[in-house]
Design a protein around this motif. Structure first.
Motif, PDB file in Angstrom:
ATOM      1  N   ASN A   1      45.166  59.240  24.289  1.00  0.00           N
ATOM      2  CA  ASN A   1      45.151  57.998  25.055  1.00  0.00           C
ATOM      3  C   ASN A   1      45.765  58.053  26.435  1.00  0.00           C
ATOM      4  O   ASN A   1      45.535  57.178  27.224  1.00  0.00           O
ATOM      5  CB  ASN A   1      45.875  56.923  24.261  1.00  0.00           C
ATOM      6  CG  ASN A   1      45.250  56.782  22.913  1.00  0.00           C
ATOM      7  OD1 ASN A   1      44.100  56.421  22.810  1.00  0.00           O
ATOM      8  ND2 ASN A   1      45.988  57.122  21.883  1.00  0.00           N
ATOM      9  N   HIS A   2      46.602  59.047  26.687  1.00  0.00           N
ATOM     10  CA  HIS A   2      47.279  59.069  27.981  1.00  0.00           C
ATOM     11  C   HIS A   2      46.993  60.386  28.647  1.00  0.00           C
ATOM     12  O   HIS A   2      47.077  61.403  28.012  1.00  0.00           O
ATOM     13  CB  HIS A   2      48.787  58.912  27.782  1.00  0.00           C
ATOM     14  CG  HIS A   2      49.093  57.703  26.985  1.00  0.00           C
ATOM     15  ND1 HIS A   2      48.930  56.450  27.483  1.00  0.00           N
ATOM     16  CD2 HIS A   2      49.479  57.561  25.715  1.00  0.00           C
ATOM     17  CE1 HIS A   2      49.228  55.582  26.543  1.00  0.00           C
ATOM     18  NE2 HIS A   2      49.569  56.227  25.458  1.00  0.00           N
ATOM     19  N   ASP A   3      46.740  60.313  29.896  1.00  0.00           N
ATOM     20  CA  ASP A   3      46.507  61.494  30.711  1.00  0.00           C
ATOM     21  C   ASP A   3      45.598  61.192  31.868  1.00  0.00           C
ATOM     22  O   ASP A   3      45.185  62.089  32.579  1.00  0.00           O
ATOM     23  CB  ASP A   3      45.934  62.678  29.911  1.00  0.00           C
ATOM     24  CG  ASP A   3      47.033  63.395  29.145  1.00  0.00           C
ATOM     25  OD1 ASP A   3      48.203  63.147  29.441  1.00  0.00           O
ATOM     26  OD2 ASP A   3      46.723  64.206  28.264  1.00  0.00           O
ATOM     27  N   THR A   4      45.337  59.938  32.056  1.00  0.00           N
ATOM     28  CA  THR A   4      44.619  59.529  33.260  1.00  0.00           C
ATOM     29  C   THR A   4      45.321  60.105  34.476  1.00  0.00           C
ATOM     30  O   THR A   4      46.543  60.097  34.537  1.00  0.00           O
ATOM     31  CB  THR A   4      44.677  57.995  33.360  1.00  0.00           C
ATOM     32  OG1 THR A   4      43.914  57.472  32.298  1.00  0.00           O
ATOM     33  CG2 THR A   4      44.168  57.487  34.685  1.00  0.00           C
TER      34      THR A   4
ATOM     35  N   ARG B   1      33.847  48.999  27.049  1.00  0.00           N
ATOM     36  CA  ARG B   1      35.228  48.682  27.446  1.00  0.00           C
ATOM     37  C   ARG B   1      35.552  49.308  28.817  1.00  0.00           C
ATOM     38  O   ARG B   1      35.253  50.464  29.065  1.00  0.00           O
ATOM     39  CB  ARG B   1      36.197  49.219  26.394  1.00  0.00           C
ATOM     40  CG  ARG B   1      37.674  48.930  26.684  1.00  0.00           C
ATOM     41  CD  ARG B   1      38.368  50.075  27.371  1.00  0.00           C
ATOM     42  NE  ARG B   1      39.815  49.898  27.457  1.00  0.00           N
ATOM     43  CZ  ARG B   1      40.633  50.686  28.137  1.00  0.00           C
ATOM     44  NH1 ARG B   1      40.154  51.730  28.785  1.00  0.00           N
ATOM     45  NH2 ARG B   1      41.920  50.465  28.171  1.00  0.00           N
TER      46      ARG B   1
ATOM     47  N   ASP C   1      41.962  49.817  33.211  1.00  0.00           N
ATOM     48  CA  ASP C   1      42.574  49.422  34.479  1.00  0.00           C
ATOM     49  C   ASP C   1      42.198  50.335  35.641  1.00  0.00           C
ATOM     50  O   ASP C   1      42.238  49.921  36.800  1.00  0.00           O
ATOM     51  CB  ASP C   1      44.101  49.442  34.334  1.00  0.00           C
ATOM     52  CG  ASP C   1      44.616  50.829  33.932  1.00  0.00           C
ATOM     53  OD1 ASP C   1      44.057  51.413  32.976  1.00  0.00           O
ATOM     54  OD2 ASP C   1      45.561  51.324  34.562  1.00  0.00           O
TER      55      ASP C   1
ATOM     56  N   SER D   1      49.176  54.657  34.443  1.00  0.00           N
ATOM     57  CA  SER D   1      48.558  55.338  33.311  1.00  0.00           C
ATOM     58  C   SER D   1      49.097  54.685  32.040  1.00  0.00           C
ATOM     59  O   SER D   1      50.190  54.120  32.043  1.00  0.00           O
ATOM     60  CB  SER D   1      48.890  56.828  33.345  1.00  0.00           C
ATOM     61  OG  SER D   1      48.263  57.493  32.271  1.00  0.00           O
ATOM     62  N   GLY D   2      48.324  54.769  30.975  1.00  0.00           N
ATOM     63  CA  GLY D   2      48.722  54.123  29.729  1.00  0.00           C
ATOM     64  C   GLY D   2      47.649  53.156  29.262  1.00  0.00           C
ATOM     65  O   GLY D   2      46.499  53.258  29.693  1.00  0.00           O
TER      66      GLY D   2
HETATM   67  C1  SD4 Z   1      42.769  53.201  30.437  1.00  0.00           C
HETATM   68  N1  SD4 Z   1      44.748  53.630  31.721  1.00  0.00           N
HETATM   69  O1  SD4 Z   1      41.558  53.338  30.462  1.00  0.00           O
HETATM   70  C2  SD4 Z   1      43.610  54.252  31.108  1.00  0.00           C
HETATM   71  C3  SD4 Z   1      43.974  55.284  30.095  1.00  0.00           C
HETATM   72  C4  SD4 Z   1      45.103  56.135  30.482  1.00  0.00           C
HETATM   73  O2  SD4 Z   1      46.426  57.859  30.333  1.00  0.00           O
HETATM   74  O3  SD4 Z   1      45.838  55.933  31.379  1.00  0.00           O
HETATM   75  N2  SD4 Z   1      45.378  57.161  29.876  1.00  0.00           N
HETATM   76  O4  SD4 Z   1      43.325  52.259  29.899  1.00  0.00           O
END
Ligand code: SD4
Length: 301
Positions: free
Chosen positions: A158-161, A189, A192, A212-213
């Protein structure tokens, strides 16, 4: 020369991504060209479950990508739910420069990309497809907090953007953000990252912020805009990120215990700061002195 130039980005792979951007800045290039180059590196050279071609798909097995780019003068462009195009950040830049719009989504975004000369190519990797088939056994949407980095079982899905902010030798700021979003998200979907003001905001008068998140929290709080506005009111980048995290917690105290939110900011003087909801967030800083600086972000939990 590149005297005061600097580039920062989210997570540990921000180090090589910054180096790709630095090549542009070190030659006196613009912040805008630098962040596009850095984000492109992440989209195609990095193999990570949350960015670009190695991203995990949505619950229907479709890999859809979100990206945005913004210049310090307020120009911006973004694409959301873009499928089968390797470099969403560059399509976002074309939206900014070659269309009267700011955000294109889905089929229309792909159609625009193809018209602009981008090739359609199937992106889902065998590894991501296998992870999706595994996920189908439970179909449980339960984002984990940077699991891999905390040594927890399960993949960090889920995180790594990558969110990247640059300041060039002329004192101009720019930012870019690119992601495959939350793994196993509902088809359609949008997070952000492609929403200007949520996952990215840049203003040459003040500074820049990215996130990120779990993107729903950033959208709810217009979070990157909030961080920039707090800097406008005199907060340091770190203070601004901290206050934005406080806002996230106040809005949803219960949910905040189990999901990750991370902010990274740089002001026009080149001061950098970050704050996260949970520990484990790291960010990379690159300037003329040092090109491999990786820093731990403070966090609430
Ligand atoms: C999202 N913020 O699509 C992105 C996912 C993300 O690290 O940051 N992952 O919600």
């Amino acid at each position: 020369t590149h005297g005061g130039a600097k580039v920062v980005s989210t997570w540990d792979f921000g180090v090589p991504a910054n180096q790709a951007a630095w090549k542009v800045l070190a030659q006196g290039g613009s912040a805008l060209d630098a962040v596009e180059a850095g984000a492109r590196w992440a989209e195609s050279e990095l193999c990570n479950p949350t960015v670009g071609h190695c991203g995990n798909p949505d619950r229907d097995g479709v890999l859809s990508l979100d990206a945005s780019i913004m210049d310090g003068d307020g120009r911006c462009g973004a694409v959301a739910a873009l499928v089968d195009i390797l470099h969403p950040v560059s399509v976002a830049r074309r939206v900014m420069e070659n269309s009267p719009h700011v955000l294109l989504v889905g089929e229309g975004a792909q159609q625009f990309a193809v018209q602009q000369g981008f090739q359609r190519q199937h992106l889902l990797t065998p590894k991501a497809e296998a992870a999706w088939r595994e996920w189908l056994k439970t179909e449980k949407y339960a984002p984990q907090i940077n699991a891999e980095r905390r040594g927890l079982p399960g993949n960090s899905d889920n995180h790594d953007t990558i969110g990247m902010l640059a300041l060039d030798a002329k004192g101009n700021l720019a930012g870019a953000c690119t992601t495959s979003g939350m793994a196993w998200k509902l088809h359609g979907r949008v997070g952000d990252s492609p929403i200007i003001g949520a996952g990215l905001y840049v203003d040459n008068d003040v500074g820049a912020a990215t996130a990120s998140g779990v993107g729903e929290e950033m959208i709810r709080n217009a979070a990157s805009f909030l961080v920039v506005e707090l800097m406008r009111q005199g907060r340091s980048p770190a203070q601004a990120c901290r206050e934005a995290i406080d806002r996230v917690v106040r809005k949803r105290p219960e949910a905040s215990r189990t999901l990750q939110v991370c902010f990274l900011a740089m002001n026009k003087q080149g001061e950098v700061g970050a704050y996260a909801l949970h520990r484990g967030f790291v960010y990379a800083v690159c300037d003329a002195q040092r090109q491999d600086d990786l820093r731990d972000s403070p966090s609430i939990y």
